[in-house]
Write an enzyme that holds these catalytic residues in place. Structure first.
Site, PDB file in Angstrom:
ATOM      1  N   SER A  68       0.798  -1.228   0.000  1.00 42.60           N
ATOM      2  CA  SER A  68       0.000   0.000   0.000  1.00 42.60           C
ATOM      3  C   SER A  68       0.835   1.284   0.000  1.00 42.60           C
ATOM      4  CB  SER A  68      -0.920  -0.098   1.218  1.00 42.60           C
ATOM      5  OG  SER A  68      -1.811   0.952   1.285  1.00 42.60           O
ATOM      6  N   ARG A 512       0.635   5.068  18.343  1.00 41.99           N
ATOM      7  CA  ARG A 512       0.253   6.339  17.719  1.00 41.99           C
ATOM      8  C   ARG A 512      -0.436   7.248  18.735  1.00 41.99           C
ATOM      9  NH1 ARG A 512       1.468   5.223  12.596  1.00 41.99           N
ATOM     10  NH2 ARG A 512       0.709   3.301  11.645  1.00 41.99           N
TER      11      ARG A 512
HETATM   12  P1  NG1 Z   1      -2.386   1.478  12.073  1.00 43.88           P
HETATM   13  O1  NG1 Z   1      -0.958   1.241  11.758  1.00 43.88           O
HETATM   14  O2  NG1 Z   1      -3.061   0.372  12.869  1.00 43.88           O
HETATM   15  O3  NG1 Z   1      -2.596   2.846  12.665  1.00 43.88           O
HETATM   16  C1  NG1 Z   1      -2.931   2.235   9.543  1.00 43.88           C
HETATM   17  C2  NG1 Z   1      -3.983   3.310   9.448  1.00 43.88           C
HETATM   18  C3  NG1 Z   1      -5.354   2.647   9.402  1.00 43.88           C
HETATM   19  C4  NG1 Z   1      -5.456   1.630   8.266  1.00 43.88           C
HETATM   20  C5  NG1 Z   1      -4.271   0.678   8.322  1.00 43.88           C
HETATM   21  C6  NG1 Z   1      -4.213  -0.265   7.144  1.00 43.88           C
HETATM   22  C7  NG1 Z   1      -4.012   5.527  10.500  1.00 43.88           C
HETATM   23  C8  NG1 Z   1      -3.862   6.327  11.757  1.00 43.88           C
HETATM   24  N1  NG1 Z   1      -3.919   4.200  10.627  1.00 43.88           N
HETATM   25  O4  NG1 Z   1      -3.197   1.459  10.697  1.00 43.88           O
HETATM   26  O5  NG1 Z   1      -6.327   3.619   9.309  1.00 43.88           O
HETATM   27  O6  NG1 Z   1      -5.556   2.289   7.024  1.00 43.88           O
HETATM   28  O7  NG1 Z   1      -3.019   1.390   8.407  1.00 43.88           O
HETATM   29  O8  NG1 Z   1      -3.554   0.222   6.037  1.00 43.88           O
HETATM   30  O9  NG1 Z   1      -4.217   6.094   9.421  1.00 43.88           O
HETATM   31 ZN    ZN Z   2      -3.508   1.311   0.129  1.00 47.71          ZN
END
Ligand code: NG1
Ligand code: ZN
Length: 550
Positions: A68, A512
């Site tokens: 991604s 986060r």
């Molecule tokens: P994590 O790493 O769990 O915060 C991130 C995005 C999610 C989702 C996933 C999958 C943020 C804060 N978090 O997850 O919304 O898109 O990656 O790709 O954007």
């Molecule tokens: Zn993506």
């Protein structure tokens, strides 16, 4: 009773040994880490996808190789269930277990345990469809995956290099082919044709659309948008930027949807390309996220993120449902996560039901299924709209009683065709946004002024073990480590319009921290102070404490 072809599995498994020093985890976005470490994982996912298909009586399972928005050297793989949704949660654990078996013998043992515990009939057929994004590591990972398919003996269709949402579309289209629920032609062309046709119908008779600039993140979106354009004719002029697929390291580098959302600014490569007032948007590396923006006449950057898309689209759909005369029977609702801007939640909640769920597409998707029409978007630009089967059937047989009702009904039906209901899809979402703007005669300015974003800041803290951080209430409160939540709340109280929460990432080894406040400098300060609390809590080395964590 059929059994596994042990000799074949053994021979192939030996070519794809598990690295001894790595523990893999099937997380929110499947397996995702450095591409060079994933060979054994891909082989094993090949077998697992085959078993999943056998378990579901030969239904076609999807496998997507992508990381991604992550940097180019990362890669990953995720499994797609028959209706085009994410793999059922209980199988995520099976994937993790299989991927961590230290050697061939124990891998075969793990396979047998899985077959017995989930009662898989090995005599059933198995079918898969698979694809990858443009990452260079994808080529050899795909051949490891194909070895996995060979080992389990399943019939496998290669969908080539394509976007994640197109792979999800294909899975649903293949599995519904020839049924009353047919989702569309089961080919990439079929996908473009379906979107193109619906878009043309929806914008017919509307004013000409001004050129939209698309930042393709130097990824697969560049290929997909170019093909889509052939099916859009002259209905919407698209200007493609960041389309260097062969420049090493270019993917997602200082461009793309994640860059825009995190940095809250225009990718430098677009600086002299985006005209004042012109709409631009950024895709991510597998084209399932979309961020919009424009520069005002003073050259100031305005970001239109997933929350702004949700607000625009949900309001439009509510209006159509009302104009069609169906408002008493078709209920529209929105699903967000804690990362949704507080101003967007307020705007939406004043108009329709809003639910907050934990981060991760599967949570959003499943919650959205509880509405007749469910709109879900993550602030980062991943999202879609889903129409329940009952609602689609109702739209198909409803008899409008006025021409205005009939027009609105037609638009709703066309939207069911334009929207990729399997998963968030940057291409489909971009067309959806353009349809709404065309109908409302909005430029970016009017869209942006639906509500004013609260200033916010997202930071990450590297910790030894992120699993000590546990949350409740859709990730908005920490329950562990004990006492930390109270300290956060103590801080938050001191900031006007303050909101902050802490959660472990599901995709990276970090925690986060998100903060919002009425003033930008205060949002930044709150985020850094909460990050400081987190850092201190895990016994971080004071000398290494980032200086911005006050
Ligand atoms: P994590 O790493 O769990 O915060 C991130 C995005 C999610 C989702 C996933 C999958 C943020 C804060 N978090 O997850 O919304 O898109 O990656 O790709 O954007
Ligand atoms: Zn993506």
């Amino acid at each position: 009773m059929a059994s596994l072809h042990i000799d074949v599995i053994k021979a192939l498994s030996e070519i794809h040994p598990k690295p001894s020093d790595i523990t893999f985890q099937y997380g929110t976005a499947g397996f995702r880490t450095l591409g060079s470490t994933l060979d054994s994982v891909l082989f094993r996912v090949g077998l697992l996808a085959g078993l999943r298909s056998k378990k579901l009586d030969g239904k076609t399972i999807g496998v997507m190789v992508t990381a991604s928005h992550n940097p180019e050297q990362d890669n990953g793989v995720k499994i797609v269930d028959p209706r085009g949704e994410m793999l059922e949660a209980s199988w995520e654990g099976h994937a993790t277990t299989l991927s961590n078996a230290p050697n061939t013998e124990q891998f075969i043992e793990a396979l047998n345990t899985l077959i017995q515990s989930t009662k898989i009939d090995l005599s059933r057929p198995c079918n898969v469809v698979y694809a990858r994004d443009t990452r260079p590591s994808g080529i050899s990972l795909i051949s490891a995956l194909e070895d996995g398919f060979k080992a389990i003996g399943c019939s496998a269709r290669n969908a080539g290099v394509t976007t994640t949402p197109i792979l999800h579309y294909l899975v649903r289209a293949i599995n519904t082919k020839g049924t009353p629920e047919s989702y569309g032609e089961d080919s990439e062309d079929g996908y473009y044709r379906k979107l193109g046709l619906a878009f043309k119908k929806l914008v017919s008779g509307r004013p000409i659309i001004q050129p939209v600039l698309i930042d393709c993140a130097n990824g697969v979106g560049a290929l997909a948008v170019a093909k889509l354009m052939e099916y859009l004719g002259d209905t919407i002029p698209l200007v493609l930027e960041n389309i260097s697929l062969s420049t090493p390291g270019a993917l997602n580098n200082a461009c793309g949807a994640d860059y825009v959302k995190t940095m809250q600014k225009l990718p430098p490569s677009l600086m002299d390309h985006l005209q004042f007032g012109q709409r631009g948007c950024s895709l991510d590396g597998d084209a399932d996220r979309l961020m919009y923006y424009y520069l005002d006449e003073r050259g100031q950057f305005h970001m239109l993120d997933g929350d702004k898309i949700a607000a625009l689209v949900a309001s439009f759909i509510v209006e159509l449902v009302k104009s069609s005369g169906l408002e008493n029977e078709v209920k529209v609702g929105v699903v967000q996560t804690a990362y949704a801007n507080g101003a967007s939640t307020k705007y939406l909640a004043d108009r329709l039901p809003v639910k907050c769920v934990p981060t991760g597409v599967k949570h959003l998707h499943h919650a959205a299924e509880h509405y007749d029409i469910g709109v879900y978007f993550e602030a980062n630009g991943h999202g879609t709209v889903i129409f329940s089967p009952h609602t689609q059937a109702r739209l198909a047989q409803y008899q409008p009683s006025t021409p205005a009702q009939s027009t609105a009904l037609g638009h709703l039906i066309n939207l069911t065709q334009l929207i990729n209901q399997t998963v968030g899809d940057a291409l489909s979402d971009m067309l959806l946004v353009e349809v709404v703007l065309a109908h409302k005669s909005y430029t970016g300015v009017e869209w942006d002024s639906l509500y004013v974003d609260l200033p916010n800041r997202l930071v990450k803290v590297v910790v030894g073990d992120r699993n000590v951080f546990r949350t409740e209430n859709a990730e908005r409160r920490l329950v562990s480590p004990p006492g930390l939540q109270q300290k956060i709340e103590g801080l938050v109280q001191r900031y006007e319009g303050g909101r902050s929460f802490v959660r472990p990432s599901g995709t990276e080894d970090v925690v986060r921290v998100y903060a919002e406040a009425v003033v930008k400098s205060q949002a930044d300060e709150l985020a850094f102070r909460v990050a400081g609390l987190v850092y201190d809590e895990v016994g971080g080395d004071l000398a290494k404490r980032p200086k911005e964590f006050l």
